[in-house]
Every structure is written in C-alpha cells, then in structure tokens.
Design an enzyme around this catalytic site. Structure first.
Site, PDB file in Angstrom:
ATOM      1  N   VAL A  35       5.237  -3.206  -1.291  1.00  0.00           N
ATOM      2  CA  VAL A  35       4.852  -1.821  -0.999  1.00  0.00           C
ATOM      3  C   VAL A  35       5.115  -1.482   0.471  1.00  0.00           C
ATOM      4  O   VAL A  35       5.714  -0.446   0.784  1.00  0.00           O
ATOM      5  CB  VAL A  35       3.361  -1.589  -1.363  1.00  0.00           C
ATOM      6  N   GLU A 146      -4.898   7.453  -2.961  1.00  0.00           N
ATOM      7  CA  GLU A 146      -4.252   8.020  -4.155  1.00  0.00           C
ATOM      8  C   GLU A 146      -3.413   6.970  -4.892  1.00  0.00           C
ATOM      9  O   GLU A 146      -3.278   6.996  -6.112  1.00  0.00           O
ATOM     10  CB  GLU A 146      -3.369   9.197  -3.721  1.00  0.00           C
ATOM     11  N   GLY A 204       9.624  -8.271 -12.583  1.00  0.00           N
ATOM     12  CA  GLY A 204       8.717  -8.204 -11.426  1.00  0.00           C
ATOM     13  C   GLY A 204       7.529  -7.286 -11.678  1.00  0.00           C
ATOM     14  O   GLY A 204       6.964  -6.738 -10.740  1.00  0.00           O
ATOM     15  N   GLU A 207       1.417  -8.890 -11.692  1.00  0.00           N
ATOM     16  CA  GLU A 207       0.788  -9.191 -10.404  1.00  0.00           C
ATOM     17  C   GLU A 207       1.021 -10.680 -10.133  1.00  0.00           C
ATOM     18  O   GLU A 207       1.282 -11.452 -11.063  1.00  0.00           O
ATOM     19  CB  GLU A 207      -0.730  -8.935 -10.518  1.00  0.00           C
ATOM     20  N   ASP A 218      -7.526  -6.097 -13.701  1.00  0.00           N
ATOM     21  CA  ASP A 218      -6.963  -4.996 -12.912  1.00  0.00           C
ATOM     22  C   ASP A 218      -7.445  -3.650 -13.470  1.00  0.00           C
ATOM     23  O   ASP A 218      -7.847  -2.758 -12.716  1.00  0.00           O
ATOM     24  CB  ASP A 218      -5.427  -5.107 -12.981  1.00  0.00           C
ATOM     25  N   LYS A 222      -9.795  -0.707 -11.732  1.00  0.00           N
ATOM     26  CA  LYS A 222      -9.378   0.703 -11.631  1.00  0.00           C
ATOM     27  C   LYS A 222     -10.395   1.617 -12.311  1.00  0.00           C
ATOM     28  O   LYS A 222     -10.639   2.732 -11.847  1.00  0.00           O
ATOM     29  CB  LYS A 222      -7.992   0.888 -12.248  1.00  0.00           C
ATOM     30  N   GLY A 319       5.138   0.355  -8.992  1.00  0.00           N
ATOM     31  CA  GLY A 319       6.527   0.274  -8.523  1.00  0.00           C
ATOM     32  C   GLY A 319       6.496   0.592  -7.045  1.00  0.00           C
ATOM     33  O   GLY A 319       5.909   1.610  -6.651  1.00  0.00           O
TER      34      GLY A 319
HETATM   35  N1  NAP Z   1       3.544  -3.402  -6.090  1.00  0.00           N
HETATM   36  C1  NAP Z   1       3.198  -2.200  -6.596  1.00  0.00           C
HETATM   37  O1  NAP Z   1       3.952  -1.553  -7.328  1.00  0.00           O
HETATM   38  C2  NAP Z   1       1.832  -1.616  -6.263  1.00  0.00           C
HETATM   39  C3  NAP Z   1       1.489  -0.341  -6.746  1.00  0.00           C
HETATM   40  C4  NAP Z   1       0.268   0.229  -6.388  1.00  0.00           C
HETATM   41  C5  NAP Z   1      -0.605  -0.503  -5.592  1.00  0.00           C
HETATM   42  N2  NAP Z   1      -0.251  -1.771  -5.175  1.00  0.00           N
HETATM   43  C6  NAP Z   1      -1.182  -2.486  -4.331  1.00  0.00           C
HETATM   44  O2  NAP Z   1      -0.609  -2.570  -3.007  1.00  0.00           O
HETATM   45  C7  NAP Z   1      -1.047  -3.770  -2.381  1.00  0.00           C
HETATM   46  C8  NAP Z   1       0.181  -4.564  -1.898  1.00  0.00           C
HETATM   47  O3  NAP Z   1       0.998  -4.885  -2.998  1.00  0.00           O
HETATM   48  P1  NAP Z   1       2.404  -5.614  -2.798  1.00  0.00           P
HETATM   49  O4  NAP Z   1       3.016  -5.625  -4.156  1.00  0.00           O
HETATM   50  O5  NAP Z   1       3.152  -5.024  -1.673  1.00  0.00           O
HETATM   51  O6  NAP Z   1       1.909  -7.091  -2.392  1.00  0.00           O
HETATM   52  P2  NAP Z   1       2.781  -8.239  -1.724  1.00  0.00           P
HETATM   53  O7  NAP Z   1       4.227  -8.034  -1.965  1.00  0.00           O
HETATM   54  O8  NAP Z   1       2.135  -9.516  -2.122  1.00  0.00           O
HETATM   55  O9  NAP Z   1       2.549  -8.024  -0.135  1.00  0.00           O
HETATM   56  C9  NAP Z   1       1.361  -8.360   0.495  1.00  0.00           C
HETATM   57  C10 NAP Z   1       1.598  -8.299   2.021  1.00  0.00           C
HETATM   58  O10 NAP Z   1       0.382  -8.583   2.683  1.00  0.00           O
HETATM   59  C11 NAP Z   1       0.604  -9.589   3.668  1.00  0.00           C
HETATM   60  N3  NAP Z   1      -0.615 -10.402   3.760  1.00  0.00           N
HETATM   61  C12 NAP Z   1      -1.302 -10.988   2.750  1.00  0.00           C
HETATM   62  N4  NAP Z   1      -2.383 -11.619   3.218  1.00  0.00           N
HETATM   63  C13 NAP Z   1      -2.372 -11.433   4.570  1.00  0.00           C
HETATM   64  C14 NAP Z   1      -3.224 -11.836   5.622  1.00  0.00           C
HETATM   65  N5  NAP Z   1      -4.304 -12.588   5.394  1.00  0.00           N
HETATM   66  N6  NAP Z   1      -2.914 -11.448   6.878  1.00  0.00           N
HETATM   67  C15 NAP Z   1      -1.820 -10.704   7.112  1.00  0.00           C
HETATM   68  N7  NAP Z   1      -0.977 -10.274   6.164  1.00  0.00           N
HETATM   69  C16 NAP Z   1      -1.246 -10.646   4.901  1.00  0.00           C
HETATM   70  C17 NAP Z   1       1.769 -10.388   3.177  1.00  0.00           C
HETATM   71  O11 NAP Z   1       2.397 -11.010   4.280  1.00  0.00           O
HETATM   72  P3  NAP Z   1       3.732 -11.921   4.113  1.00  0.00           P
HETATM   73  O12 NAP Z   1       4.795 -10.961   3.664  1.00  0.00           O
HETATM   74  O13 NAP Z   1       3.995 -12.465   5.463  1.00  0.00           O
HETATM   75  O14 NAP Z   1       3.395 -12.951   3.084  1.00  0.00           O
HETATM   76  C18 NAP Z   1       2.628  -9.300   2.538  1.00  0.00           C
HETATM   77  O15 NAP Z   1       3.445  -8.695   3.510  1.00  0.00           O
HETATM   78  C19 NAP Z   1      -1.894  -4.498  -3.429  1.00  0.00           C
HETATM   79  O16 NAP Z   1      -3.245  -4.145  -3.215  1.00  0.00           O
HETATM   80  C20 NAP Z   1      -1.434  -3.927  -4.752  1.00  0.00           C
HETATM   81  O17 NAP Z   1      -2.420  -4.003  -5.752  1.00  0.00           O
HETATM   82  C21 NAP Z   1       0.951  -2.330  -5.481  1.00  0.00           C
END
Ligand code: NAP
Length: 433
Positions: A35, A146, A204, A207, A218, A222, A319
């Site tokens: 994200v 949001e 992908g 989660e 999850d 929500k 996404g």
């Molecule tokens: N993916 C989707 O489509 C989507 C949609 C809506 C909401 N969300 C929500 O958005 C959030 C992020 O999702 P994502 O898919 O982007 O997750 P992700 O790809 O796992 O990214 C998580 C990020 O957080 C960093 N991180 C994790 N723990 C940390 C810590 N202790 N200190 C500093 N940085 C830390 C990671 O660093 P590194 O990169 O260095 O490991 C990574 O950059 C989640 O809450 C998810 O539920 C996701």
C-alpha cells in the site's frame, strides 16, 4: 461546427483548470509495503490532485528494512528508526503498517502533536479507533480511515457527514475479498477448496496470515469497525466468534444454487434498541439479494436505515492501487477541511454483551454413512427434531442438502448433535438469510 464538436469531446478533467495556487502537502509514510509503495507511486502522478489544488509530496517513510528494493520513486528520507521518523515535518502521515503495534504508539504520538493521520490499518481501528478519534479531537486534528473497510468504496466519509443517512439498524456485508474470491471459484469452476486457495495466493490476494481471511477474523475486525463508525459503539469483539469458509465445498455451492441461492462470506449485525446481535460466517443468500451478485474479490455492504430504507454500496474491497487512491483522497480531505469538520466520530461507549442472532433459515449438508434416504424419510427425521425442511436437494455422492425454516442456533445445534449421535448422519449448517 468543428469548434463546437471539439468542445463537446473535451474530457471533464481537461476542462477544469488547475487552481492557480497549488498547495504542497508533505506526507510521511509509516510502512512502505504494497500500500505504501502504491501511495508513493500515485502521489506524483495524480494530475487530478493538482486540479483540486494540491501537490502531494511523500517526504519520508518508516520501514523495517531500509535495504529492501521498493517499486516506487526514490524518497528523500527512509528510515527504520521510529524516533527519527517522528522528528520529521509532515502535513499528514499515512499509516499502512498492518499490525496494531507499533502502529498504535506511532499514530498516538502523531495525533498528540496535532498531525492528521490517514490509516488503512483496520486491525488498529477495530481495536483502538474510538480512543484514537478521541485523542484526535482533543488535539484538534483528525484520523481518517476510509481505506479500512471496502477500501475502494468511499462510503464511511459519506455516512459520517450525514447523520440521518447513517442512522442504520441493520447491516449485511461482504467485506473479505479473498473469501469471496474462493467461494466464487468453487461455484464457477467446481474446484477443490485448496485449488481455489492456491489461485488466490498466486494472485497475491491473501493476507500474509491467510487464516485472517479464511477463518473470518479480518471480516470480524471490519464488522467491529463498521458498527463503531455507524454509531453503535464498541462491539465486544471477543464475543464475535467468526465462522470461516474452510469447511465449504463446490457441492455446497451447487446445492445452494439448486435452491436459487449462493453462499457468500457475510458479516451481519442488527440493532433493536440498545441490543445488538451479530455473526460473521458463510451464509446462503437468495439470488435476488444484491450481495449475491458480488463475484470474485468484490465487496459490498447493505444497510437498512431508519430514515432511508435499504442502501447498497459495492466495489473493489482491496488492492494496493485502489487503496492508495482512497488514501490520497483522505490526505487531501485532511488538509482541506477544518479539524473539527466532517470526520467519522465513533462513540467510545461500549455495546453491552451481544445478544444471540435472530432465528434464520439454514442450509444443512447431511452426509450419510451408507444408504441415502429419500426426501420423504429425511423430512420425517428432521421434523422429529423440530427442524422443518422447506427444500431438499437431489443426492450428490452420499450427501443431501436441506433448506430449513428459521430457527435459532441455540435450538439447531443440539438437534443436529442428536441426529448425528442417533443416526450417524454428519451435518454441516450454514445460515440462510
Ligand atoms: N494490500 C491491500 O490491498 C490493502 C487494502 C486495504 C487495507 N490494507 C491495509 O494496509 C496495511 C498495509 O498493508 P500492505 O499490504 O501494504 O502490507 P505490507 O506489504 O506487509 O507492508 C507493511 C509495511 O510496514 C512496514 N513495517 C511492518 N512492521 C514495521 C515496524 N515494526 N516498523 C517499521 N515498519 C514496519 C514494512 O516494512 P518493510 O517493507 O521494511 O518490511 C512494510 O513496508 C494493512 O493494515 C492492511 O490491512 C491493505
């Protein structure tokens, strides 16, 4: 004539001139994963933000591992040191970490300094939303979320701004795109559960911990968030014991279809006075229910309001790119409005213990040890246990499916246990709404 035609085909975006004074919004990113990177990619490209009068500049990011390769423009500052990140100057901070801690501490520190926060972290908002909103109000700033539920469907902000529309007493939603994708595959391709799960993983969609999707965790987070946002208070999350989708088969979907239903991963809550009941789990829905038309990863929510009757919102639920667009709109809204204006304000009051969900119909899979009884014998057997079948399917292998008239779970459960114990008939019950 040609001049008129030319003007007619001008796109609405081109027709709107950028505002003369473009305001630069300095954004810090907490998390630069899927994200976060999508936000960093979209921010410089989104011409539409310029049109609205904003240039969003991502000025820094906090990550775990600074040496990781990222698929986004190079940032001026990227650190794994939370204290160093927090010393930065930001107009808005976007939190996209994915765990409650350290997100809660970081967001609290930022709000404490009066910095608006936009988060996509539903676990954080489900667990601590009211406390963070209260802190934001106290510090005359905002927290927007949001993207936390139905990430691509902008409805939370709309409800927050409209007190009568948001006076809702029942909600039924499909909020987990991965479960919906798997059930859609079982139905369309008649494949095995594991094959559908593998496809979701290859795309992908799951989660990092797939049990959050498959076991309804999850969706329960929500639902808690939604109950809070529509003003019901804090749902006792530990009482919501979600049922997952792992036990479902393509044959269940085919049987449901033979009854003009389809099975969806549903989150449901209803309120009568101050009493709230809720469940999270698969449910057979009539094909006429708008939620039944949500295929693949689509999400949707149906709200029944006191003043507006039935409302239905649907669209992509997740996404990275669509989530980034919603987040950037939240960023602009954070700086465009005054701190006290238009923001979802879930009350801190807890909802008293959940009451049992109202009686519903049930789709019951009955699997027999050997001989498969005919429909009349099966009807008599279930009638004897006060379970009244309205439809019975043709057998598939050694199973038949029954649609049973509305009954509460507390009465259904012992009746099925008794049928199982005395006749060695294995049953699996799915709600039918
Ligand atoms: N993916 C989707 O489509 C989507 C949609 C809506 C909401 N969300 C929500 O958005 C959030 C992020 O999702 P994502 O898919 O982007 O997750 P992700 O790809 O796992 O990214 C998580 C990020 O957080 C960093 N991180 C994790 N723990 C940390 C810590 N202790 N200190 C500093 N940085 C830390 C990671 O660093 P590194 O990169 O260095 O490991 C990574 O950059 C989640 O809450 C998810 O539920 C996701």
């Amino acid at each position: 004539m040609s001049a008129v035609l030319e003007r007619d085909v001008v796109s609405p975006i081109a027709a709107v001139q950028p505002k003369s004074a473009v305001r630069t919004v300095r954004v810090g990113l907490v998390g630069l994963g899927r994200v976060g990177q999508a936000v960093a990619r979209l921010a410089p490209e989104a011409q539409r933000l310029r049109v609205a009068g904003y240039r969003v500049r991502v000025v820094g990011a906090l990550v775990r591992d600074v040496s990781k390769r990222r698929r986004c423009p190079r940032l001026a500052r990227i650190t794994s040191n939370a204290a160093a990140f927090l010393r930065g100057d930001y107009d808005v901070v976007v939190e996209a970490l994915g765990t409650v801690q350290p997100a809660r501490s970081i967001v609290s520190r930022l709000l404490g300094r009066g910095i608006p926060v936009v988060t996509a972290n539903k676990e954080l908002v489900a667990a601590h939303g009211p406390e963070l909103v209260a802190l934001a109000k106290q510090r005359r700033t905002t927290i927007r979320y949001e993207a936390c539920a139905l990430a691509g469907v902008p409805f939370l902000g709309a409800l927050a701004a409209r007190p009568l529309v948001s006076d809702v007493n029942e909600l039924t939603a499909v909020v987990n795109g991965t479960s919906n994708f798997i059930l859609s595959k079982l139905e369309a391709e008649q494949c095995a559960f594991d094959a559908a799960l593998e496809q979701a993983q290859a795309l992908g969609l799951t989660e990092p911990d797939s049990s959050r999707d498959l076991d309804g965790i999850d969706a329960a987070d929500k639902l808690a968030l939604l109950a809070s946002v529509i003003g019901w208070g804090t749902l006792p999350r530990h009482q919501l014991r979600p049922q997952g989708i792992r036990a479902l088969t393509a044959a269940d979907l085919a049987a449901a279809r033979s009854f003009d239903r389809t099975i969806k991963p549903v989150a449901f809550a209803t309120r009568i006075g101050t009493a709230v009941s809720a469940f999270v789990g698969p449910a057979a829905l009539p094909l006429s229910n708008p939620l039944a038309s949500l295929h693949g990863t689509l999400n949707g929510i149906r709200l029944h309001g006191t003043f507006v009757g039935d409302l239905f919102f649907s669209g992509p639920g997740a996404g990275p790119d669509i989530t980034a667009a919603t987040i950037l709109d939240d960023v602009v809204e954070s700086v465009a409005t005054t701190p006290t204006a238009r923001v979802a304000t879930p009350p801190v009051t807890p909802i008293s213990p959940l009451v049992a969900p109202p009686p519903t119909g049930w789709l019951i899979r009955a699997t027999f040890p050997g001989f498969v009884p005919d429909a009349a014998a099966l009807t008599r057997l279930f009638d004897a246990h006060d379970l009244h079948a309205t439809r019975i399917s043709e057998p598939i292998d050694r199973s038949r499916w029954l649609l049973v008239a509305p009954i509460g779970h507390e009465a259904l459960s012992p009746a099925l246990a008794c049928i199982d114990a005395t006749h060695r008939i294995q049953t699996h019950a799915i709600r039918s709404l």
